[in-house]
Design a protein around this motif. Structure first.
Motif, PDB file in Angstrom:
ATOM      1  N   SER A 125       0.836  -1.201   0.000  1.00  0.00           N
ATOM      2  CA  SER A 125       0.000   0.000   0.000  1.00  0.00           C
ATOM      3  C   SER A 125       0.871   1.251   0.000  1.00  0.00           C
ATOM      4  O   SER A 125       1.898   1.295   0.683  1.00  0.00           O
ATOM      5  N   VAL A 126       0.439   2.253  -0.754  1.00  0.00           N
ATOM      6  CA  VAL A 126       1.103   3.557  -0.767  1.00  0.00           C
ATOM      7  C   VAL A 126       0.128   4.569  -0.173  1.00  0.00           C
ATOM      8  O   VAL A 126      -0.966   4.765  -0.710  1.00  0.00           O
ATOM      9  N   PRO A 127       0.456   5.215   0.943  1.00  0.00           N
ATOM     10  CA  PRO A 127      -0.466   6.184   1.553  1.00  0.00           C
ATOM     11  C   PRO A 127      -0.830   7.302   0.586  1.00  0.00           C
ATOM     12  O   PRO A 127       0.018   7.788  -0.172  1.00  0.00           O
ATOM     13  N   ARG A 128      -2.066   7.708   0.614  1.00  0.00           N
ATOM     14  CA  ARG A 128      -2.531   8.756  -0.300  1.00  0.00           C
ATOM     15  C   ARG A 128      -1.852  10.088  -0.004  1.00  0.00           C
ATOM     16  O   ARG A 128      -1.684  10.919  -0.888  1.00  0.00           O
ATOM     17  N   ASP A 129      -1.419  10.286   1.253  1.00  0.00           N
ATOM     18  CA  ASP A 129      -0.762  11.536   1.646  1.00  0.00           C
ATOM     19  C   ASP A 129       0.747  11.491   1.468  1.00  0.00           C
ATOM     20  O   ASP A 129       1.445  12.443   1.822  1.00  0.00           O
ATOM     21  N   ALA A 130       1.288  10.389   0.937  1.00  0.00           N
ATOM     22  CA  ALA A 130       2.736  10.271   0.780  1.00  0.00           C
ATOM     23  C   ALA A 130       3.254  11.307  -0.210  1.00  0.00           C
ATOM     24  O   ALA A 130       2.640  11.553  -1.256  1.00  0.00           O
ATOM     25  N   LEU A 131       4.390  11.910   0.109  1.00  0.00           N
ATOM     26  CA  LEU A 131       5.000  12.922  -0.756  1.00  0.00           C
ATOM     27  C   LEU A 131       5.930  12.227  -1.747  1.00  0.00           C
ATOM     28  O   LEU A 131       6.883  11.551  -1.356  1.00  0.00           O
ATOM     29  N   VAL A 132       5.630  12.380  -3.033  1.00  0.00           N
ATOM     30  CA  VAL A 132       6.375  11.691  -4.082  1.00  0.00           C
ATOM     31  C   VAL A 132       6.639  12.659  -5.233  1.00  0.00           C
ATOM     32  O   VAL A 132       6.106  13.769  -5.279  1.00  0.00           O
ATOM     33  N   ASP A 133       7.456  12.219  -6.177  1.00  0.00           N
ATOM     34  CA  ASP A 133       7.670  12.963  -7.416  1.00  0.00           C
ATOM     35  C   ASP A 133       6.696  12.435  -8.465  1.00  0.00           C
ATOM     36  O   ASP A 133       6.656  11.221  -8.719  1.00  0.00           O
TER      37      ASP A 133
END
Length: 504
Positions: A125-133
């Motif tokens: 799972s990848v959190p929806r609030d995760a900061l990504v490029d």
């Protein structure tokens, strides 16, 4: 002659009797053949109807939105990106999908890796609030956006601001984040999710406490009616949606806690489907319910492709189907992905290794092939500032020399504002993540942190002071194994709905 005639008559009558018997046998054979052919025709017609029905319902997104700069394809298993969408189209509004005319949003997402042995699977799972490029993504008018740095993960799905969302942009973002090629993408909206849970007859979930309407909608002024009682229960349709969307009123109200519940729900759903069996009688209503409100990539846009993929999953063991969340930490109100732990997880998927280190590639056993020699580190054209985050004299100069030996340009050395740093820290500005990862190959165990200021800096910690020879260029910042805390926190699809469940 009379005697002779009378003697021959019985023989002639026997021949007629034998002929009648042969005709009766041939008649039964023909009838049996007709019945068998009829059954085959009916079976073929049923399959044909299924293919026609599913083929007419399957919706695929435009592959033109996929990036041209993708990770290499791999023969090691399959990677499927599953996106839960709260799209506002169709009947989704009646199920809580929002206002008409609003843009589609990604409510949840996980990357499912099906190992080559078809007995293991891992959902990350990848959190929806995760900061990504977020890389360049295609807009509805055919133009492409500029890459974005340090953006919320779920904003990729909203690029273009359409009601249907942008699955291709989310796939591009996941491939950029993981270095893993996504073989298929599946988007399931509220309507499809609700129908699926009803077809299987409900899914077993667990609640640590009573839940009320205000817990689902924090904007309510009153607590409202109780919508869930404490303990185990079966939910389907709207109640299933309420369960997986529930965030407030349980634990710390975080998205991380909700992810844990969603993982438990998907695990329970898989358990229910497996217990019912993937027989044609079960598969038809299950597939029919799913595809009506599902969007897929072009690789799954026909009935034969979709059914072939579904049936390829039938031998996966529930005990070997695991759910984890990408290593993370809070960064203010948002979530930062922790490196190099996350890279170790993605590397395991690329190499078809389970989180416990097992090779699930399905290859024959034998002498292990030698590991390839690591590529040399080249820092040509990369500028780096070096700081000493310890009390060890001359450490910055030592680190600077190691960088110069590999072609990096050192812009300066200095003492850091704090001299009690345990692990080396590498900071990088917008668009410089790839260069920062190259720097990190010289400093195993270094933490990578993004920032708004341009440039790359290395602040050396006690770990480098204890082993400065590590900067030889023959090591990698990616650990050889997935961190034990990731493996220890994994949920199995065979677990009880109440076990191994954190509510934040």
């Amino acid at each position: 002659m009379t005697t002779s005639h009378r003697t021959a008559a019985p023989r002639h009558g026997g021949a007629r009797s034998a002929a009648r018997s042969r005709r009766r046998k041939r008649g039964w054979a023909r009838r049996t053949l007709v019945i068998a052919l009829s059954l085959l025709v009916l079976a073929a017609a049923g399959v044909g109807w299924l293919y026609l029905k599913l083929g007419g319902d399957i919706s695929a997104f435009d592959a033109d939105g996929l990036s041209s700069d993708r990770p290499d394809a791999s023969s090691n298993g399959q990677n499927v990106l599953v996106i839960g969408s709260d799209a506002r189209t169709g009947n989704n509004r009646a199920l809580g999908g929002g206002k008409k005319g609003d843009i589609g949003r990604s409510d949840t997402a996980f990357l499912l890796h099906v190992y080559a042995d078809h007995k293991h699977a891992l959902a990350v799972s990848v959190p929806r609030d995760a900061l990504v490029d977020i890389p360049a993504c295609r807009l509805p008018d055919g133009s492409w956006t500029a890459p974005r740095h340090h953006a919320m993960f779920n904003s990729a799905f909203s690029v273009g601001e359409t009601a249907q969302g942008n699955p291709a942009c989310t796939q591009n973002t996941v491939e950029k984040l993981t270095g893993v090629r996504v073989d298929h993408t599946v988007v399931v909206d509220f309507q499809g999710f609700a129908a699926l849970t009803e077809v299987v007859g409900g899914v077993r979930v667990c609640l640590p406490q009573d839940v009320y309407e205000k817990d689902l909608n924090p904007h309510r002024t009153e607590r409202g009616k109780r919508i869930f009682a404490k303990g185990e229960q079966d939910v389907s349709g709207q109640r299933a949606l309420d369960y997986v969307r529930l965030r407030h009123g349980i634990g710390d109200g975080s998205d991380i806690g909700r992810i844990k519940r969603q993982q438990a729900f998907v695990a329970a759903l898989l358990k229910k489907v497996k217990s019912d069996g993937l027989t044609p009688g079960k598969l038809l209503p299950l597939t029919d319910a799913a595809v009506g409100a599902m969007t897929v990539d072009p690789g799954l846009d026909s009935a034969d492709k979709l059914l072939s993929f579904v049936l390829s999953l039938k031998d996966i063991d529930l005990r070997n189907t695991k759910f984890v969340t990408v290593p993370w930490r809070y960064e203010g109100a948002r979530v930062a992905i922790v490196e190099p732990d996350a890279d170790a997880l993605w590397a395991a998927l690329r190499e078809d290794r389970t989180i416990d280190g097992e090779d699930a590639g399905g290859k024959s056993t034998g002498s292990p092939s030698p590991s390839p020699s690591p590529e040399p580190v080249s820092g040509a054209g990369v500028e780096v500032a070096v700081y000493n985050g310890t009390t060890v004299t001359g450490l910055a100069a030592q680190g600077a020399q190691a960088l110069k030996d590999h072609g990096f340009t050192v812009t300066g050395t200095a003492t850091a504002s704090s001299q009690d740093l345990a692990a080396t820290r590498i900071r990088y500005g917008p668009g410089e993540e790839d260069h920062a990862r190259t720097v990190a190959r010289l400093f195993p165990g270094a933490e990578l942190r993004s920032g708004s200021a341009p440039g790359i800096s290395v602040t050396l910690g006690r770990s480098y002071a204890d082993d400065p020879s590590a900067a030889s260029g023959e090591s990698s910042d990616v650990p050889a194994k997935v961190p034990s805390e990731v493996a220890d926190d994994a949920r199995s699809a065979a677990d009880s709905p109440c076990s191994r469940l954190s509510y934040g």
